[in-house]
Design a protein around this motif. Structure first.
Motif, PDB file in Angstrom:
ATOM      1  N   TYR A   1       1.114  -6.909   0.494  1.00 39.50           N
ATOM      2  CA  TYR A   1       0.971  -6.922  -0.954  1.00 39.50           C
ATOM      3  C   TYR A   1       1.094  -8.295  -1.587  1.00 39.50           C
TER       4      TYR A   1
ATOM      5  N   PHE B   1      -5.489  -2.422  -2.106  1.00 39.48           N
ATOM      6  CA  PHE B   1      -4.838  -1.106  -2.068  1.00 39.48           C
ATOM      7  C   PHE B   1      -5.341  -0.229  -3.214  1.00 39.48           C
TER       8      PHE B   1
ATOM      9  N   ILE C   1      -8.503   1.164  -2.167  1.00 41.77           N
ATOM     10  CA  ILE C   1      -8.291   2.248  -1.191  1.00 41.77           C
ATOM     11  C   ILE C   1      -8.052   3.573  -1.914  1.00 41.77           C
TER      12      ILE C   1
ATOM     13  N   TYR D   1      -9.508   8.560   1.204  1.00 40.85           N
ATOM     14  CA  TYR D   1      -8.063   8.431   0.928  1.00 40.85           C
ATOM     15  C   TYR D   1      -7.660   9.514  -0.091  1.00 40.85           C
TER      16      TYR D   1
ATOM     17  N   GLY E   1       3.244   8.388  -4.383  1.00 39.52           N
ATOM     18  CA  GLY E   1       2.251   7.773  -3.496  1.00 39.52           C
ATOM     19  C   GLY E   1       2.601   7.809  -2.027  1.00 39.52           C
ATOM     20  N   SER E   2       3.688   8.496  -1.665  1.00 44.19           N
ATOM     21  CA  SER E   2       4.127   8.571  -0.266  1.00 44.19           C
ATOM     22  C   SER E   2       4.584   7.232   0.293  1.00 44.19           C
ATOM     23  N   SER E   3       5.016   6.335  -0.589  1.00 46.25           N
ATOM     24  CA  SER E   3       5.502   5.040  -0.093  1.00 46.25           C
ATOM     25  C   SER E   3       6.765   5.190   0.749  1.00 46.25           C
TER      26      SER E   3
ATOM     27  N   ASN F   1       6.353   4.927   4.414  1.00 45.21           N
ATOM     28  CA  ASN F   1       6.231   3.637   5.099  1.00 45.21           C
ATOM     29  C   ASN F   1       7.563   3.145   5.667  1.00 45.21           C
TER      30      ASN F   1
ATOM     31  N   TYR G   1      -7.266   6.369   6.860  1.00 42.15           N
ATOM     32  CA  TYR G   1      -6.761   5.026   7.198  1.00 42.15           C
ATOM     33  C   TYR G   1      -7.803   4.190   7.937  1.00 42.15           C
TER      34      TYR G   1
ATOM     35  N   THR H   1      -9.907  -0.376   4.105  1.00 38.50           N
ATOM     36  CA  THR H   1      -8.582  -0.369   4.738  1.00 38.50           C
ATOM     37  C   THR H   1      -8.513  -1.448   5.826  1.00 38.50           C
TER      38      THR H   1
ATOM     39  N   PHE I   1      -7.855  -4.569   3.976  1.00 42.91           N
ATOM     40  CA  PHE I   1      -6.458  -4.525   3.515  1.00 42.91           C
ATOM     41  C   PHE I   1      -5.527  -4.928   4.665  1.00 42.91           C
TER      42      PHE I   1
ATOM     43  N   MET J   1      -0.931   1.657  11.908  1.00 40.84           N
ATOM     44  CA  MET J   1      -1.997   0.660  11.762  1.00 40.84           C
ATOM     45  C   MET J   1      -1.604  -0.557  12.595  1.00 40.84           C
TER      46      MET J   1
ATOM     47  N   GLU K   1       1.839  -1.267  10.269  1.00 34.55           N
ATOM     48  CA  GLU K   1       2.317  -0.215   9.355  1.00 34.55           C
ATOM     49  C   GLU K   1       2.521   1.107  10.080  1.00 34.55           C
TER      50      GLU K   1
ATOM     51  N   SER L   1       2.934   5.116   8.635  1.00 32.15           N
ATOM     52  CA  SER L   1       2.885   5.960   7.449  1.00 32.15           C
ATOM     53  C   SER L   1       3.237   7.372   7.918  1.00 32.15           C
TER      54      SER L   1
HETATM   55  C1  AVI Z   1       1.527   2.526   0.092  1.00 34.90           C
HETATM   56  N1  AVI Z   1       1.404   3.466   1.198  1.00 34.90           N
HETATM   57  C2  AVI Z   1       1.962   4.747   0.845  1.00 34.90           C
HETATM   58  C3  AVI Z   1       0.061   3.561   1.767  1.00 34.90           C
HETATM   59  C4  AVI Z   1       0.021   4.632   2.871  1.00 34.90           C
HETATM   60  O1  AVI Z   1      -0.828   5.508   2.791  1.00 34.90           O
HETATM   61  O2  AVI Z   1       0.867   4.593   3.779  1.00 34.90           O
HETATM   62  C5  AVI Z   1      -0.399   2.231   2.308  1.00 34.90           C
HETATM   63  C6  AVI Z   1      -1.741   2.305   2.986  1.00 34.90           C
HETATM   64  N2  AVI Z   1      -2.004   1.826   4.163  1.00 34.90           N
HETATM   65  C7  AVI Z   1      -3.264   2.035   4.462  1.00 34.90           C
HETATM   66  N3  AVI Z   1      -3.822   2.690   3.480  1.00 34.90           N
HETATM   67  C8  AVI Z   1      -2.889   2.863   2.541  1.00 34.90           C
END
Ligand code: AVI
Length: 325
Positions: free
Chosen positions: A41, A49, A52, A58, A166-168, A171, A212, A219, A222, A258, A286, A288
């Motif tokens: 970020y 994002f 996305i 998504y 947003g389901s953060s 992460n 994703y 993505t 990103f 990811m 990442e 998720s």
């Molecule tokens: C911010 N977060 C919730 C997103 C997710 O879906 O885990 C980040 C993301 N990574 C790839 N696409 C979106």
């Protein structure tokens, strides 16, 4: 008002947290290399994002918005039943603040506190919220709360409602997620009323992996942009052309992973360090995590929230939880 608590702490954070340089160096030198997803970020990363969230693949953003749209009256009622009146709305990972802007008319907060690591992006977004709600007291906080949430005294101490859409939370690794939730539920952390949480649910692999790894490659961009942010922070020499985006659902761990995969053997250099990656070697960027309704309810209860309820969509792809302290 806006407070940038991130930029000045990036090099030398207070307390036990590592500086970004140290944290990135440790991750890149580890045998299984990794970089924290918070480094997605920068200003461009926040824009990518946002792009996305508009992709067909998504589904989380529009599914969550649909749940809120269908359930605002019931959500407002549940919060009122939990004693919430004119709260201080603390928006964690606020990004473009769009979700809070839609919630504000229903919740009528006295103070709005958007928090995000992407300082300049947040400054603009918080300014737009202020234009829409000129009378609202807004305290924008540019900060990294991934290793702990310490709010300055400008943030109202009582009637706090944490908003984490947003389901953060997905992460975080589950043990970190539990710690984070415990911190919010802890009565010593000010008089929090509760947490309004959006969380992505387990579903079929194809839907998850497409979300994703979209056809347009947003993505992928990103993910690779993280290397540009790392280049800025470390003065390293990553060349994005040499890396491939990989997204896969790890069913055993119930998480999307990811990675960035080196397409040939290459060496990256920064600040007196060098790391050689073999062809096919990856940097994990990442996780998720995808929860079940029961799993998330149990985690919230384990964290100390006393009352937990949720709303979901007809396909049960996503859920909004209200967890009262
Ligand atoms: C911010 N977060 C919730 C997103 C997710 O879906 O885990 C980040 C993301 N990574 C790839 N696409 C979106």
């Amino acid at each position: 008002q806006f407070m940038d608590l991130y930029s000045r702490h990036k090099a030398q954070p207070p307390g036990l947290a590592l500086s970004s340089v140290q944290e990135l160096t440790d991750g890149l030198r580890a045998p299984a290399a990794s970089v924290s997803p918070k480094f997605f970020y920068n200003a461009l990363g926040s824009k990518l994002f946002e792009a996305i969230t508009k992709l067909d693949e998504y589904y989380p953003t529009r599914t969550e918005a649909g749940i809120f749209e269908a359930s605002y009256p019931q959500i407002a009622e549940a919060l009122a039943a939990g004693g919430v009146r004119s709260p201080c709305l603390i928006d964690l990972g606020a990004g473009n603040c769009a979700k809070a802007a839609a919630l504000i008319p229903h919740l009528q907060p006295r103070q709005y506190v958007p928090v995000d690591i992407s300082v300049d992006f947040l400054k603009d977004a918080a300014g737009q919220v202020q234009n829409s709600f000129p009378a609202l007291d807004i305290v924008g906080l540019g900060m990294d709360f991934s290793s702990g949430l310490v709010l300055p005294e400008e943030v109202q101490h009582h009637d706090r409602v944490f908003f984490y859409p947003g389901s953060s939370l997905g992460n975080f690794h589950p043990d970190q997620a539990l710690q984070f939730l415990q911190h919010i539920a802890d009565p010593a952390q000010g008089k929090a009323r509760g947490l309004l949480l959006g969380i992505d649910l387990v579903k079929d692999r194809a839907t998850l992996e497409a979300a994703y790894d979209d056809a347009l490659g947003v993505t992928a961009a990103f993910n690779k942009n993280l290397l540009l942010n790392v280049n800025d922070l470390l003065q390293s020499d990553f060349d994005v052309i040499q890396w491939r985006h990989v997204a896969l659902f790890n069913q055993t761990q119930s998480r999307i992973e990811m990675h960035l995969e080196a397409m040939s053997e290459l060496t990256v250099r920064w600040r007196g360090h060098a790391r050689t990656f073999g062809a096919g070697e990856r940097i994990h960027t990442e996780c998720s995590y995808k929860y079940t309704l029961e799993g998330m309810a149990a985690l919230l209860q384990q964290a100390g929230f006393r009352h937990v309820q949720y709303w979901t969509d007809p396909k049960q792809w996503f859920a909004v939880f209200w967890a009262a302290v």
